[in-house]
Design a protein around this motif. Structure first.
Motif, PDB file in Angstrom:
ATOM      1  N   ALA A  28       0.828  -1.210   0.000  1.00  0.00           N
ATOM      2  CA  ALA A  28       0.000   0.000   0.000  1.00  0.00           C
ATOM      3  C   ALA A  28       0.862   1.259   0.000  1.00  0.00           C
ATOM      4  O   ALA A  28       0.522   2.257  -0.638  1.00  0.00           O
ATOM      5  CB  ALA A  28      -0.943  -0.007   1.202  1.00  0.00           C
ATOM      6  N   MET A  29       1.976   1.248   0.695  1.00  0.00           N
ATOM      7  CA  MET A  29       2.869   2.412   0.739  1.00  0.00           C
ATOM      8  C   MET A  29       3.446   2.682  -0.655  1.00  0.00           C
ATOM      9  O   MET A  29       3.484   3.824  -1.105  1.00  0.00           O
ATOM     10  CB  MET A  29       3.999   2.175   1.740  1.00  0.00           C
ATOM     11  CG  MET A  29       4.983   3.314   1.802  1.00  0.00           C
ATOM     12  SD  MET A  29       4.296   4.803   2.529  1.00  0.00           S
ATOM     13  CE  MET A  29       4.410   4.368   4.236  1.00  0.00           C
ATOM     14  N   GLY A  30       3.879   1.637  -1.335  1.00  0.00           N
ATOM     15  CA  GLY A  30       4.412   1.800  -2.688  1.00  0.00           C
ATOM     16  C   GLY A  30       3.376   2.354  -3.647  1.00  0.00           C
ATOM     17  O   GLY A  30       3.663   3.222  -4.471  1.00  0.00           O
ATOM     18  N   VAL A  31       2.150   1.881  -3.548  1.00  0.00           N
ATOM     19  CA  VAL A  31       1.062   2.359  -4.390  1.00  0.00           C
ATOM     20  C   VAL A  31       0.787   3.834  -4.103  1.00  0.00           C
ATOM     21  O   VAL A  31       0.620   4.641  -5.028  1.00  0.00           O
ATOM     22  CB  VAL A  31      -0.210   1.507  -4.172  1.00  0.00           C
ATOM     23  CG1 VAL A  31      -1.417   2.140  -4.845  1.00  0.00           C
ATOM     24  CG2 VAL A  31       0.017   0.097  -4.675  1.00  0.00           C
ATOM     25  N   PHE A  32       0.763   4.204  -2.833  1.00  0.00           N
ATOM     26  CA  PHE A  32       0.510   5.597  -2.467  1.00  0.00           C
ATOM     27  C   PHE A  32       1.605   6.516  -3.015  1.00  0.00           C
ATOM     28  O   PHE A  32       1.306   7.555  -3.618  1.00  0.00           O
ATOM     29  CB  PHE A  32       0.424   5.758  -0.945  1.00  0.00           C
ATOM     30  CG  PHE A  32       0.379   7.201  -0.523  1.00  0.00           C
ATOM     31  CD1 PHE A  32      -0.794   7.931  -0.622  1.00  0.00           C
ATOM     32  CD2 PHE A  32       1.527   7.847  -0.076  1.00  0.00           C
ATOM     33  CE1 PHE A  32      -0.838   9.269  -0.259  1.00  0.00           C
ATOM     34  CE2 PHE A  32       1.494   9.183   0.291  1.00  0.00           C
ATOM     35  CZ  PHE A  32       0.315   9.897   0.198  1.00  0.00           C
ATOM     36  N   ILE A  33       2.857   6.158  -2.812  1.00  0.00           N
ATOM     37  CA  ILE A  33       3.976   7.000  -3.257  1.00  0.00           C
ATOM     38  C   ILE A  33       3.945   7.170  -4.770  1.00  0.00           C
ATOM     39  O   ILE A  33       4.112   8.276  -5.293  1.00  0.00           O
ATOM     40  CB  ILE A  33       5.319   6.418  -2.779  1.00  0.00           C
ATOM     41  CG1 ILE A  33       5.420   6.533  -1.259  1.00  0.00           C
ATOM     42  CG2 ILE A  33       6.493   7.104  -3.467  1.00  0.00           C
ATOM     43  CD1 ILE A  33       6.561   5.762  -0.639  1.00  0.00           C
ATOM     44  N   THR A  34       3.716   6.074  -5.497  1.00  0.00           N
ATOM     45  CA  THR A  34       3.664   6.143  -6.961  1.00  0.00           C
ATOM     46  C   THR A  34       2.500   7.025  -7.423  1.00  0.00           C
ATOM     47  O   THR A  34       2.656   7.860  -8.319  1.00  0.00           O
ATOM     48  CB  THR A  34       3.530   4.729  -7.556  1.00  0.00           C
ATOM     49  OG1 THR A  34       4.644   3.943  -7.115  1.00  0.00           O
ATOM     50  CG2 THR A  34       3.513   4.766  -9.072  1.00  0.00           C
TER      51      THR A  34
END
Length: 159
Positions: A28-34
């Motif tokens: 979820a963190m990777g998706v948010f940052i992207t």
């Protein structure tokens, strides 16, 4: 993972050690940052529509010398980097472009970026060389031979 092994022919091969599994750190963190980075890039382009030429992950190329709207441009973490001013440019696709620098020590020189193409080949390119399917020589590629790996002359195709 893979491990090196000496093949019967004397060449080195990489053998598979089997599958390795681990839990993702935090998807979820990777998706948010992207998603956030994409929103910032799109908003920057829309806020500067009339002068926006190209943006990469961390740099921006604008058709103006003025400070852009709603963008932090500086040579520091978290900001867009202004590479240089140009008076003539071509942006072929993502990670492929050429610009003629218009001021400073490098005035009149060409700055060329072609992802995957060696810098020795990039330095020889001209604007008229950008043609889909064009083949350039000078890309070194590794080849397995008895006793190790050698670099052989290969080609790069512009796509």
């Amino acid at each position: 993972t893979k491990r090196p092994d000496l093949h019967d022919t004397g060449t080195e091969k990489l053998l598979n050690n089997g599958d390795e599994f681990r839990n993702p750190v935090y998807t979820a963190m990777g998706v948010f940052i992207t998603s956030y980075a994409r929103q910032v890039t799109i908003n920057a382009a829309q806020s500067n529509y009339s002068v926006f030429a190209y943006a990469d992950t961390d740099s921006v190329h604008l058709l103006t010398l003025n400070t852009p709207n709603n963008m932090r441009v500086a040579d520091e973490l978290g900001c867009w980097k202004h590479e240089h001013d140009f008076d003539y440019a071509m942006f072929w696709r993502a990670k492929v472009y050429m610009e003629r620098i218009m001021n400073g020590e490098r005035a009149g020189e060409y700055e060329t970026h072609v992802a995957g193409m060696p810098h020795t080949v990039q330095r020889m390119l001209r604007f008229q060389d950008f043609e889909s399917g064009r083949i350039f020589h000078g890309k070194l590629a590794p080849r397995h031979v008895p006793g190790g790996i050698v670099l052989v002359d290969g080609t790069f195709t512009l796509k």
